[in-house]
Design a protein around this motif. Structure first.
Motif, mmCIF file in Angstrom:
data_model
loop_
_atom_site.group_PDB
_atom_site.id
_atom_site.type_symbol
_atom_site.label_atom_id
_atom_site.label_comp_id
_atom_site.label_asym_id
_atom_site.label_seq_id
_atom_site.Cartn_x
_atom_site.Cartn_y
_atom_site.Cartn_z
ATOM 1 N N SER A 1 99.540 19.626 -48.359
ATOM 2 C CA SER A 1 98.129 19.785 -48.721
ATOM 3 C C SER A 1 97.271 18.683 -48.111
ATOM 4 N N THR A 2 97.816 17.474 -48.040
ATOM 5 C CA THR A 2 97.078 16.364 -47.438
ATOM 6 C C THR A 2 96.852 16.594 -45.955
ATOM 7 N N CYS A 3 97.867 17.059 -45.255
ATOM 8 C CA CYS A 3 97.725 17.334 -43.822
ATOM 9 C C CYS A 3 96.684 18.415 -43.569
ATOM 10 N N VAL A 4 96.717 19.481 -44.374
ATOM 11 C CA VAL A 4 95.745 20.556 -44.205
ATOM 12 C C VAL A 4 94.335 20.054 -44.499
ATOM 13 N N LEU A 5 94.188 19.268 -45.557
ATOM 14 C CA LEU A 5 92.885 18.718 -45.889
ATOM 15 C C LEU A 5 92.365 17.818 -44.776
ATOM 16 N N LEU A 6 93.228 16.953 -44.244
ATOM 17 C CA LEU A 6 92.794 16.054 -43.180
ATOM 18 C C LEU A 6 92.356 16.831 -41.946
ATOM 19 N N LEU A 7 93.062 17.910 -41.649
ATOM 20 C CA LEU A 7 92.658 18.728 -40.510
ATOM 21 C C LEU A 7 91.336 19.421 -40.795
ATOM 22 N N ASN A 8 91.244 20.093 -41.938
ATOM 23 C CA ASN A 8 90.040 20.859 -42.244
ATOM 24 C C ASN A 8 88.818 19.957 -42.344
ATOM 25 N N ALA A 9 88.931 18.923 -43.180
ATOM 26 C CA ALA A 9 87.804 18.007 -43.365
ATOM 27 C C ALA A 9 87.589 17.142 -42.133
ATOM 28 N N GLY A 10 88.684 16.870 -41.413
ATOM 29 C CA GLY A 10 88.617 15.967 -40.268
ATOM 30 C C GLY A 10 88.001 16.573 -39.037
ATOM 31 N N HIS A 11 87.868 17.887 -39.003
ATOM 32 C CA HIS A 11 87.223 18.438 -37.811
ATOM 33 C C HIS A 11 86.147 19.457 -38.116
ATOM 34 N N GLU A 12 86.234 20.152 -39.247
ATOM 35 C CA GLU A 12 85.231 21.189 -39.537
ATOM 36 C C GLU A 12 83.829 20.590 -39.565
ATOM 37 N N ALA A 13 83.654 19.508 -40.304
ATOM 38 C CA ALA A 13 82.336 18.885 -40.396
ATOM 39 C C ALA A 13 81.930 18.241 -39.079
ATOM 40 N N THR A 14 82.892 17.660 -38.358
ATOM 41 C CA THR A 14 82.557 16.987 -37.104
ATOM 42 C C THR A 14 82.111 17.980 -36.041
ATOM 43 N N VAL A 15 82.758 19.136 -35.981
ATOM 44 C CA VAL A 15 82.334 20.182 -35.044
ATOM 45 C C VAL A 15 80.886 20.567 -35.317
ATOM 46 N N ASN A 16 80.579 20.825 -36.592
ATOM 47 C CA ASN A 16 79.231 21.256 -36.936
ATOM 48 C C ASN A 16 78.214 20.137 -36.769
ATOM 49 N N ALA A 17 78.600 18.906 -37.091
ATOM 50 C CA ALA A 17 77.680 17.785 -36.912
ATOM 51 C C ALA A 17 77.327 17.605 -35.436
ATOM 52 N N GLY B 1 81.021 8.202 -54.385
ATOM 53 C CA GLY B 1 81.954 8.075 -55.486
ATOM 54 C C GLY B 1 83.400 8.131 -55.021
ATOM 55 N N ILE B 2 84.301 8.542 -55.918
ATOM 56 C CA ILE B 2 85.723 8.502 -55.582
ATOM 57 C C ILE B 2 86.101 9.530 -54.520
ATOM 58 N N HIS B 3 85.240 10.536 -54.305
ATOM 59 C CA HIS B 3 85.530 11.543 -53.290
ATOM 60 C C HIS B 3 84.750 11.300 -51.996
ATOM 61 N N TYR B 4 84.253 10.086 -51.822
ATOM 62 C CA TYR B 4 83.614 9.743 -50.546
ATOM 63 C C TYR B 4 84.602 10.014 -49.412
ATOM 64 N N CYS B 5 84.099 10.567 -48.327
ATOM 65 C CA CYS B 5 84.954 11.010 -47.222
ATOM 66 C C CYS B 5 85.797 9.863 -46.666
ATOM 67 N N ILE B 6 87.107 9.999 -46.790
ATOM 68 C CA ILE B 6 88.019 8.958 -46.324
ATOM 69 C C ILE B 6 87.991 8.839 -44.802
ATOM 70 N N GLY B 7 87.617 9.919 -44.127
ATOM 71 C CA GLY B 7 87.593 9.922 -42.669
ATOM 72 C C GLY B 7 86.232 9.631 -42.074
ATOM 73 N N ALA B 8 85.278 9.140 -42.869
ATOM 74 C CA ALA B 8 83.928 8.891 -42.366
ATOM 75 C C ALA B 8 83.909 7.965 -41.139
ATOM 76 N N PRO B 9 84.658 6.848 -41.130
ATOM 77 C CA PRO B 9 84.646 6.003 -39.927
ATOM 78 C C PRO B 9 85.156 6.740 -38.685
ATOM 79 N N LEU B 10 86.161 7.593 -38.855
ATOM 80 C CA LEU B 10 86.681 8.349 -37.716
ATOM 81 C C LEU B 10 85.653 9.376 -37.255
#
Length: 402
Positions: free
Chosen positions: A235-251, A350-359
């Motif tokens: 689940s962590t790997c899937v989350l990192l992939l989804n959150a790690g690129h979905e928002a970046t593509v759109n941004a 808060g506690i759900h601040y994006c862990i990958g924000a620096p990346l």
């Protein structure tokens, strides 16, 4: 509220800002019957509620579905639910704390800094390909492959398998839209099964032959004797992939489309890329927010502006509206790449601040820098079409020419 907030209409999707302004003018919280959620449009409230422990991404750490007054998800959705419910985005303490503590070791400032040469080189290579073709779809050529390749590289996913990742991710992320259709759910379930099976096989390989990649690190990670279960690793790997690129593509694509529509700001960025890029990345994330809404369950009664919202309700925190709140941002509808005071909520709080924000910031800056240097005359070739999605706001493509 239906007369103002219509997240399924093309007009709203094209520009939700007038509707957001109307929502803010009408009050601090609004009931929206189509999704049975309370809409929260003001920056101060969104920011406070993201940090309020009376709300949660999940309620199952405290209540059963019956106790919370909610029906259990359909049994046919189980593969998606299992995958989603074991990722830290939808967990609350203590499980969220444990998993985030372990995963955060892979996203330290030092780790991200060490990735910079790889990201810069990859961005330059992708942009070089676009330039050699004389233009094309910026989304397909640069915006999408860059973050996918970076997170796959971090996880140690073989290059030959990376084409599988984006379709799986897109299908799974469809479930985060408002009122997903039965067909969307079927695609998400199928992708959840396939992605989980793929990772389970890869985990077995890494257990026998660990490497220096993030997946091997997650398998071996431990602190105070606690490890991630296999499902938590998946689940962590899937989350990192989804959150790690979905928002970046759109941004990336939202950002460039905004620049093309604001030629004065684009000219200023081209004249001083090194000086403006740091604030430009933040302003583009604010101006056309890639994640428009973040949902939270009310675990204990709260009150907003005299309205009591009881336990069991769901609030929809409108990031896109919060990021255009004139109480916080001077002239919010103006793109200002020099904006220095920019407390946008695009990475949550808060506690759900994006862990990958620096990346994410690194990837956005790297691709923009490469495009500014290698394609100084980059321009829009045709007006893009918006994806028919509200929560994850983006374009179908972005056709450009040199």
């Amino acid at each position: 509220m239906d007369d103002v907030f219509d997240p399924w209409s093309p007009e709203f999707l094209a520009d939700p800002c007038p509707a957001y302004a109307e929502l803010r003018d009408r009050g601090r919280v609004h009931w929206f019957e189509p999704t049975r959620q309370w809409l929260v449009p003001h920056h101060a409230d969104v920011s406070a509620l993201l940090r309020d422990r009376r709300l949660g991404r999940s309620y199952q750490h405290r209540f059963t579905h019956e106790e919370f007054g909610r029906a259990a998800p359909p049994s046919e959705h189980e593969p998606f639910q299992v995958l989603n419910d074991h990722g830290m985005l939808d967990l609350e303490p203590p499980d969220h704390t444990r998993i985030r503590r372990l995963v955060s070791k892979a996203f330290t400032p030092r780790t991200v800094t060490q990735l910079a040469p790889f990201v810069d080189a990859l961005a330059s290579e992708l942009v070089g390909g676009l330039v050699a073709e004389g233009g094309g779809d910026l989304l397909a050529a640069v915006a999408e492959p860059l973050p996918v390749a970076v997170i796959a590289h971090m996880l140690g996913i073989p290059e030959s398998d990376r084409a599988l990742l984006r379709p799986w991710s897109a299908d799974i992320c469809g479930m985060y839209e408002l009122n997903p259709s039965p067909e969307t759910a079927r695609r998400a379930v199928r992708a959840s099964v396939e992605f989980s099976s793929y990772l389970r096989e890869l985990i077995a390989v890494r257990r026998g032959d660990p490497g220096g990649d993030l997946l091997s690190g997650l398998i071996a990670a431990h602190e105070d004797g606690e490890r991630l279960s296999e499902q938590e690793v998946i689940s962590t790997c899937v989350l990192l992939l989804n959150a790690g690129h979905e928002a970046t593509v759109n941004a990336t694509t939202n950002g460039w489309y905004a620049l093309f529509r604001n030629p004065g700001q684009l000219a200023a960025l081209r004249a001083d890329p090194d000086g403006l890029l740091p604030t430009a990345v933040e302003e583009l994330m604010r101006y056309d927010t890639p994640l428009q809404l973040f949902e939270r369950w009310v675990l204990d009664d709260i009150e907003i502006d005299g309205v009591t919202i009881g336990r069991g309700a769901e609030v929809a925190l409108l990031f896109g509206s919060a990021n255009h709140d004139p109480a916080v941002f001077a002239r919010p509808e103006r793109l200002d790449l020099t904006r220095s005071e920019n407390p946008h909520l695009s990475f949550s709080a808060g506690i759900h601040y994006c862990i990958g924000a620096p990346l994410a910031r690194l990837e956005l800056a790297s691709s923009m820098r490469a495009l500014l240097v290698q394609a100084p005359g980059l321009r829009l070739a045709q007006e893009p079409e918006r994806r028919p999605h509200f929560v994850m706001r983006g374009l179908r493509e972005l056709r450009v020419e040199m």
